[in-house]
Design a protein around this motif. Structure first.
Motif, PDB file in Angstrom:
ATOM      1  N   LYS A 122      33.354  29.154  45.614  1.00 32.56           N
ATOM      2  CA  LYS A 122      34.445  30.080  46.131  1.00 32.56           C
ATOM      3  C   LYS A 122      34.222  31.486  45.818  1.00 32.56           C
ATOM      4  O   LYS A 122      35.024  32.374  45.807  1.00 32.56           O
ATOM      5  N   THR A 123      32.816  31.760  45.389  1.00 27.97           N
ATOM      6  CA  THR A 123      32.726  33.258  44.715  1.00 27.97           C
ATOM      7  C   THR A 123      31.925  33.860  45.681  1.00 27.97           C
ATOM      8  O   THR A 123      30.928  33.553  46.552  1.00 27.97           O
ATOM      9  N   ARG A 124      32.624  35.131  45.899  1.00 26.87           N
ATOM     10  CA  ARG A 124      32.039  36.081  46.888  1.00 26.87           C
ATOM     11  C   ARG A 124      30.899  37.032  46.284  1.00 26.87           C
ATOM     12  O   ARG A 124      29.956  37.569  46.872  1.00 26.87           O
ATOM     13  N   GLY A 152      28.056  38.990  53.385  1.00 27.05           N
ATOM     14  CA  GLY A 152      29.105  39.429  52.465  1.00 27.05           C
ATOM     15  C   GLY A 152      28.973  39.023  50.897  1.00 27.05           C
ATOM     16  O   GLY A 152      30.144  39.077  50.273  1.00 27.05           O
ATOM     17  N   GLN A 153      28.197  38.416  50.568  1.00 24.21           N
ATOM     18  CA  GLN A 153      27.855  37.704  49.215  1.00 24.21           C
ATOM     19  C   GLN A 153      27.102  38.634  48.489  1.00 24.21           C
ATOM     20  O   GLN A 153      25.927  39.081  48.981  1.00 24.21           O
ATOM     21  N   MET A 189      36.840  33.396  54.111  1.00 22.76           N
ATOM     22  CA  MET A 189      35.886  33.491  53.066  1.00 22.76           C
ATOM     23  C   MET A 189      36.868  33.748  51.738  1.00 22.76           C
ATOM     24  O   MET A 189      37.639  34.317  51.504  1.00 22.76           O
ATOM     25  N   ASP A 190      36.178  32.803  50.645  1.00 21.17           N
ATOM     26  CA  ASP A 190      36.865  32.944  49.520  1.00 21.17           C
ATOM     27  C   ASP A 190      36.162  34.485  49.029  1.00 21.17           C
ATOM     28  O   ASP A 190      35.162  34.953  49.061  1.00 21.17           O
ATOM     29  N   ASN A 191      37.182  34.739  48.070  1.00 27.35           N
ATOM     30  CA  ASN A 191      36.998  36.235  47.520  1.00 27.35           C
ATOM     31  C   ASN A 191      37.009  36.611  46.087  1.00 27.35           C
ATOM     32  O   ASN A 191      37.404  37.563  45.521  1.00 27.35           O
ATOM     33  N   LEU A 250      32.785  45.594  48.541  1.00 26.16           N
ATOM     34  CA  LEU A 250      33.773  44.231  49.262  1.00 26.16           C
ATOM     35  C   LEU A 250      34.830  44.807  50.057  1.00 26.16           C
ATOM     36  O   LEU A 250      35.108  44.018  50.960  1.00 26.16           O
TER      37      LEU A 250
END
Length: 295
Positions: free
Chosen positions: A113-115, A145-146, A1-3, A257
């Protein structure tokens, strides 16, 4: 996942009694996120002018990532007057660059790509930036997780019921202070009930993961389904409160996060915001003991 963690909306100069300092809630948020070692990015717009170039130069020196377009409008400024207790009063200029944040292919790629993203109501006072924020939220992934944080940030009447309702439908975390809660509950038609009941109603109505309520010297609350966390506000010598709420949000979301417990990150967020109140301006460098708890 992108963070990547994004602060999206206004970036501007706060014109304070002692001079100008970079401000805007999304930039403050992203800066504090970066202090805790996460990849952050400011999304906004500046003018092709001296004030705009000074903002970009400042962010470069802070090593703060940004996706900021130059647009044919002046860079935003806010006249900030402080009362005797250090509480700011704002005069926010209109028709400025951050009212005209364009939606670009680069911004769409960033959204994918945004978390976590933090956005407010102020940058939605104009249709251009409002539509850009909505498009970003639509493209950003959804999932456990978003986090889409609506830090409501009511300023000078620059909000409508429709904008507030739409933003609360799109977010999964609501950040609001006690004065804003009174305004929102009046707008939505339940002004006379207990403040906790107001928060439970909002949490349930909009299916939120969390509702963060800050009450100045009277402490702060985090509502999650079935639970409340309360932390008292420590007594400190206040220089000004500009950016304190943004540092709270950044600290809290960083902890979430990183998988920490709500009550634990709530206490740390209060510590950080209290420290920011002892400093001038919205983006002080945090001391190591505050940063290292979340690194």
């Amino acid at each position: 996942m992108d963070n990547i963690v994004v602060g999206m909306g206004e970036v501007l100069w706060d014109i304070l009694p002692e001079g100008k300092k970079i401000g805007g809630a999304p930039a403050n948020f992203a800066y504090h996120i970066s202090q805790f070692g996460l990849d952050s990015c400011v999304v906004s717009a500046v003018g092709d002018d001296k004030l705009g170039y000074e903002i970009l130069d400042n962010f470069d020196k802070k090593k703060l990532n940004y996706l900021i377009k130059k647009v044919p409008y002046p860079t935003g400024t806010v006249q900030v007057e402080l009362d005797k207790t250090g509480i700011p009063c704002y005069e926010i200029k209109e028709g400025v660059a951050w009212d005209n944040i364009p939606y670009t292919s680069a911004l769409e790629e960033l959204a994918k790509k945004t978390r976590a993203v933090c956005f407010g109501s102020l940058a939605q006072r104009s249709i251009v930036s409002r539509e850009t924020i909505n498009c970003f939220l639509d493209v950003m992934p959804d999932g456990e997780g978003q986090y889409k944080i609506f830090d409501i940030n009511l300023r000078q009447g620059f909000y409508t019921k429709d904008t507030l309702c739409n933003s609360m439908q799109r977010c999964n975390v609501l950040k609001i202070n006690d004065e804003e809660l009174v305004i929102v509950s009046r707008i939505f038609g339940y002004p006379d009930i207990d403040f906790q009941d107001k928060c439970w109603i909002l949490l349930a109505k909009y299916n939120l993961k969390m509702l963060i309520l800050t009450c100045g010297v009277n402490g702060s609350y985090v509502f999650t389904p079935g639970n409340i966390s309360f932390v008292e506000t420590p007594k400190v010598d206040v220089a000004d409160t500009v950016g304190a709420g943004d540092s709270f949000t950044a600290t809290f979301i960083t902890g979430i996060l990183k998988g920490k417990d709500v009550s634990e990150v709530h206490k740390h967020a209060v510590e950080v915001s209290a420290y920011v109140c002892t400093q001038k301006g919205a983006m002080p460098e945090l001391p190591p003991y505050l940063r290292e708890q979340l690194l």
